[in-house]
Design an enzyme around this catalytic site. Structure first.
Site, PDB file in Angstrom:
ATOM      1  N   GLY A  21       0.296 -12.374  -7.495  1.00  0.00           N
ATOM      2  CA  GLY A  21      -0.893 -12.706  -6.740  1.00  0.00           C
ATOM      3  C   GLY A  21      -0.564 -12.939  -5.287  1.00  0.00           C
ATOM      4  O   GLY A  21       0.570 -12.740  -4.838  1.00  0.00           O
ATOM      5  N   MET A  23      -0.306 -15.692  -3.715  1.00  0.00           N
ATOM      6  CA  MET A  23       0.548 -16.843  -3.455  1.00  0.00           C
ATOM      7  C   MET A  23       1.952 -16.691  -4.006  1.00  0.00           C
ATOM      8  O   MET A  23       2.876 -17.342  -3.534  1.00  0.00           O
ATOM      9  CB  MET A  23      -0.086 -18.096  -4.056  1.00  0.00           C
ATOM     10  CG  MET A  23      -1.384 -18.501  -3.382  1.00  0.00           C
ATOM     11  SD  MET A  23      -2.059 -19.988  -4.121  1.00  0.00           S
ATOM     12  CE  MET A  23      -0.770 -21.157  -3.738  1.00  0.00           C
ATOM     13  N   ASP A 134     -11.467 -19.650  -5.516  1.00  0.00           N
ATOM     14  CA  ASP A 134     -11.179 -18.222  -5.734  1.00  0.00           C
ATOM     15  C   ASP A 134     -11.549 -17.822  -7.157  1.00  0.00           C
ATOM     16  O   ASP A 134     -10.759 -17.217  -7.873  1.00  0.00           O
ATOM     17  CB  ASP A 134      -9.706 -17.918  -5.455  1.00  0.00           C
ATOM     18  CG  ASP A 134      -9.436 -16.408  -5.317  1.00  0.00           C
ATOM     19  OD1 ASP A 134     -10.397 -15.658  -5.050  1.00  0.00           O
ATOM     20  OD2 ASP A 134      -8.279 -15.995  -5.472  1.00  0.00           O
TER      21      ASP A 134
END
Length: 724
Positions: A21, A23, A134
């Site tokens: 992802g 992050m 999100d």
């Protein structure tokens, strides 16, 4: 070769990557108490930011307080280490994006069950002062007993870094609330309710309520235009519209949404295709949990934080959501260990592949089949795949038939789709009038979009069409446009069919021939392109391109790859944290994020016609009847087996369409009599062979767990393969 040490994050043993992802990486891990966990490890560039670290620590502490059935609990975390990480309970379940893409939009009952669960989850998250920020299809898992919301409690830290560095709002276009677009620092619980409304529209229609296009275009529509609610049932329309109100003060709170949707039955989400998918994931989870655990590292503790930065990057870029359940992942090694092991084998073309485990001595006969199913009519170019747990047999002339894997009884048949090809658990084809691209799941439920070519070119395009794959929003196809082999690679929106980008390809686009050859050769990977990791990888001559899946923007190019030919197609495949390229007699592994070469395998003595990717091992079927097996982590050759000698001593009995099961490879024998052999994945020894009693034509194989399916032109058989 000395066994490589297991890799731990804190006390938890990493098993394999699950995904990537914005992050960081997510890994499947096993706790000391033998529980499966999803461990998110933050990227170094964020971990080095003091503001991010402070926010991440605060959010993890808040997330630990979240309780509720529809939010996997945070069970462990290290927010202060040099590589912060957080572990939550692991669920062997697909995301909402995968479910809609593979099994189609939800009905009203399913959408009610989804909305009620998400509202309950948001209410629990908001109750402790956390805002998700999100909420999107990839952050909702559809488990057997109901949906779960993941990745809550960490987005505020991500926001902090990006707002400081770029001034941009974080989130997924089409799911971001208008107040966050206008002022990115403004975030409250009502923003999550807006995202919930967007998710309900997506689940019901397969598209977002604000259309597709560039992020700036979508964000403008979110702020200034009304949502498109066509396709939303009338009974749900007012509630969805209220969730999507531009004014956050007028949106209902999560508890009110739950009250409006309850009671709802989670079973309404469970289509036959989804149930089959869940069963396959649950079987794999059982295997992961039952594997012998590694000893904890001796003091000083070898935690994630003690690894070098170079070693951390060596752990790789992870798996796409559709591929993670389809292939096994090898042991995780440091980059230095991989490179050393790979280069040590180069230059020894025969010895480097280990001892020959084949020979002319007879092998045991196959056990009695679990079942056998005849097909009417002898066909050419038949093929076999396993979608979920459903074996599917198809040919150009007789359509596609899905069968019950336990009994062999036909479950469904489709003659209204043609030009089949399988990718990532789906069966792609075209409508009979060549106007639509169609894909079928294990239950034969279909999804279709317009074929992105002018109407007068539909038939020619369908004849040469190749599908590289898709994620939850974008599908990539390729087709030939000239007699000299040129063509185009096209990225299209999965909901509308709108062309997002198009790249011309000068060479190696004899797609029609490649499609025919793949129907005969089969095996793992794609001969021309691949979709994974948010990228499309495709070949143009001896250059491999990696482009952004949504925009088509170039990310890297790798030159000097020997081009395959029409008779010996190349292969691209995702293996663990590597992109593996097979060309003729060469096999190389690249880093998906950069295109840098990780290892080169010993030259294969024979041209490679087919591949099968198992747990950490890649089988290469040689043109003259020898199987070559390598370790996909290091590129080291492990063994080679002269399979053709089993049935045709001294001949050139080549075999094709190999497949990988749990601990074995299945390979069809293509010299008389036709049949198949089962090789032990560990040693290469031939466990048994099965031969046709009469002329049934060529065979092809597919495997699911310990079951091997063997299809001839007239008969499909299922065999149970025992342990080593």
């Amino acid at each position: 070769m000395k066994a490589q040490p297991a890799v731990f994050v804190g006390p938890h043993q990493l098993l394999r990557p699950l995904g990537e992802g914005g992050m960081g990486m997510v890994y499947l891990a096993r706790s000391p108490g033998l529980r499966l966990l999803a461990v998110k490890v933050i990227r170094p560039e964020y971990a080095e930011d003091p503001q991010f670290r402070d926010r991440f620590r605060q959010e993890v502490e808040a997330a630990r307080r979240v309780t509720g059935f529809h939010t996997p609990p945070v069970v462990d975390a290290q927010p202060r280490g040099s590589r912060p990480w957080m572990a939550t309970a692991y669920l062997p379940a697909p995301s909402l994006g995968e479910v809609v893409m593979r099994f189609g939009p939800l009905g009203e009952a399913g959408a009610r069950a989804l909305g009620a669960a998400l509202a309950e989850a948001l209410a629990a998250i908001h109750a402790v002062g956390v805002v998700h920020r999100d909420l999107k299809p990839g952050n909702v898992l559809i488990a057997r007993d109901g949906p779960r919301v993941i990745d809550f409690g960490i987005s505020r830290a991500f926001d902090a870094v990006h707002l400081t560095r770029t001034g941009m709002v974080c989130g997924t276009p089409g799911y971001i609330a208008p107040e966050r677009i206008v002022s990115a620092s403004v975030t409250h619980a009502a923003s999550d309710v807006f995202s919930l409304g967007c998710l309900l529209v997506y689940a019901l229609t397969g598209r977002t309520p604000f259309g597709t296009g560039e992020p700036a275009q979508i964000n403008r529509r979110v702020v200034y235009e009304w949502p498109d609610l066509s396709g939303v049932p009338a009974a749900l329309g007012p509630l969805v519209a209220a969730c999507l109100d531009k004014d956050p003060a007028r949106r209902p709170v999560a508890a009110a949404v739950l009250a409006a949707l309850a009671p709802a039955d989670p079973a309404a989400l469970l289509s036959p295709g989804l149930l089959a998918d869940l069963e396959a994931r649950e079987r794999q989870a059982g295997i992961d949990l039952a594997a012998p655990p590694a000893d904890p590292p001796a003091l000083p503790v070898r935690t994630w934080q003690s690894l070098s930065r170079r070693g951390l990057f060596g752990l790789g870029a992870g798996l796409g959501a559709g591929a993670a359940a389809a292939v096994g992942v090898p042991l995780l090694l440091t980059r230095r260990a991989r490179v050393a092991a790979g280069t040590a084998t180069v230059g020894k073309p025969v010895d480097a592949w280990g001892a020959d485990t084949g020979g002319a001595s007879p092998s045991p006969d196959a056990p009695a089949p679990l079942w056998s199913r005849p097909f009417s009519g002898v066909t050419v170019g038949h093929q076999l795949s396993v979608l979920g747990a459903t074996p599917v047999w198809w040919s150009e002339g007789l359509g596609a038939t899905g069968l019950d894997g336990s009994t062999g009884r036909p479950a469904w048949s489709r003659q209204d789709v043609q030009m089949f090809q399988a990718q990532n658990g789906l069966l792609y084809g075209t409508s009979t009038d060549f106007t639509s691209l169609v894909w079928l799941n294990a239950a034969a439920e279909d999804h279709r979009i317009p074929l992105a070519v002018p109407p007068e070119q539909h038939m020619d395009a369908a004849m040469s069409l190749r599908v590289f794959g898709a994620d939850g929003r974008t599908v990539v196809t390729a087709r030939q446009t000239s007699d000299t082999g040129g063509g185009v690679v096209v990225g299209a929106d999965l909901g509308s069919g709108e062309v997002l980008w198009q790249h011309e390809v000068a060479q190696n686009m004899a797609v029609g021939m490649a499609r025919h050859m793949e129907s005969l050769l089969g095996g793992s990977g794609s001969s021309m392109g691949l979709v994974a990791d948010g990228r499309c990888y495709y070949r143009d001559g001896d250059v491999l391109h990696a482009v952004d899946l949504r925009t088509g923007a170039s990310q890297w190019q790798a030159a000097g790859l020997t081009a395959g030919s029409a008779s010996v197609p190349s292969r691209l495949m995702r293996a663990g944290d590597l992109l593996v390229v097979v060309n003729g007699q060469s096999v190389v592994a690249l880093e998906p994020a950069t295109g840098r070469q990780r290892w080169t395998a010993p030259p294969v003595p024979q041209a490679v016609f087919g591949c099968a990717l198992g747990t950490g091992r890649l089988l290469l079927s040689g043109a003259l009847g020898t199987a070559y097996c390598l370790d996909v982590t290091t590129g080291k050759g492990l063994w080679h087996s002269t399979v053709a000698a089993v049935t045709d001593p001294g001949g050139d009995g080549d075999f094709r369409t190999p497949s990988a099961g749990d601990g074995f490879f299945g390979v069809p024998l293509s010299k008389g009599p036709f049949g198949a052999a089962v090789l032990d994945a560990g040693s290469g020894a031939v466990r048994w062979t099965v031969r046709a009693a009469s002329d049934e034509g060529r065979w092809t194989t597919a495997a699911d767990g310990r079951t091997l399916y063997c299809a001839s032109a007239t008969t499909l058989r299922a065999f149970r393969v025992g342990g080593a």
